[in-house]
Write a protein that holds these residues in place. Structure first.
Motif, PDB file in Angstrom:
ATOM      1  N   SER A   1       0.860  -1.192   0.000  1.00  0.00           N
ATOM      2  CA  SER A   1       0.000   0.000   0.000  1.00  0.00           C
ATOM      3  C   SER A   1       0.897   1.242   0.000  1.00  0.00           C
ATOM      4  N   GLY A   2       0.542   2.196  -0.794  1.00  0.00           N
ATOM      5  CA  GLY A   2       1.328   3.418  -0.892  1.00  0.00           C
ATOM      6  C   GLY A   2       2.557   3.301  -1.770  1.00  0.00           C
ATOM      7  N   THR A   3       2.730   2.163  -2.405  1.00  0.00           N
ATOM      8  CA  THR A   3       3.885   1.939  -3.274  1.00  0.00           C
ATOM      9  C   THR A   3       3.758   2.765  -4.548  1.00  0.00           C
ATOM     10  N   LYS A   4       4.847   3.330  -5.002  1.00  0.00           N
ATOM     11  CA  LYS A   4       4.879   4.112  -6.243  1.00  0.00           C
ATOM     12  C   LYS A   4       5.340   3.206  -7.379  1.00  0.00           C
ATOM     13  N   TRP A   5       4.396   2.851  -8.246  1.00  0.00           N
ATOM     14  CA  TRP A   5       4.668   1.954  -9.365  1.00  0.00           C
ATOM     15  C   TRP A   5       4.986   2.776 -10.604  1.00  0.00           C
ATOM     16  N   PHE A   6       5.799   2.222 -11.498  1.00  0.00           N
ATOM     17  CA  PHE A   6       6.104   2.902 -12.758  1.00  0.00           C
ATOM     18  C   PHE A   6       6.279   1.884 -13.872  1.00  0.00           C
ATOM     19  N   LYS A   7       6.103   2.372 -15.101  1.00  0.00           N
ATOM     20  CA  LYS A   7       6.312   1.556 -16.299  1.00  0.00           C
ATOM     21  C   LYS A   7       7.553   2.056 -17.026  1.00  0.00           C
ATOM     22  N   SER A   8       8.110   1.216 -17.828  1.00  0.00           N
ATOM     23  CA  SER A   8       9.256   1.596 -18.641  1.00  0.00           C
ATOM     24  C   SER A   8       8.871   2.704 -19.618  1.00  0.00           C
TER      25      SER A   8
END
Length: 66
Positions: A6-13
């Protein structure tokens, strides 16, 4: 072991080009790396130890064909 994402900052290439069928990555505590399917952001995620992620990422870099 369960990791609280929870609260994790996800990103894509940046190579995803805005596509929705992508893998998302997150830098977690203790150097761990989270990976999930962008189409199912509330679904399961895999968590890798730093050394395992480094081995995978280096393997991908060596094999990429741009």
């Amino acid at each position: 072991m369960t990791t609280d994402l929870s609260g994790t900052k996800w990103f894509k290439s940046s190579y995803s080009g805005g596509q929705t069928d992508c893998v998302e990555v997150a830098w977690l505590t203790d150097g761990q790396v989270g990976v999930r399917d962008s189409k199912n952001s509330s679904g399961p995620a895999l968590v890798f130890a730093p050394a395992v992620w480094d081995t995978f990422a280096n393997s991908v870099r060596q094999r990429r064909d741009f």
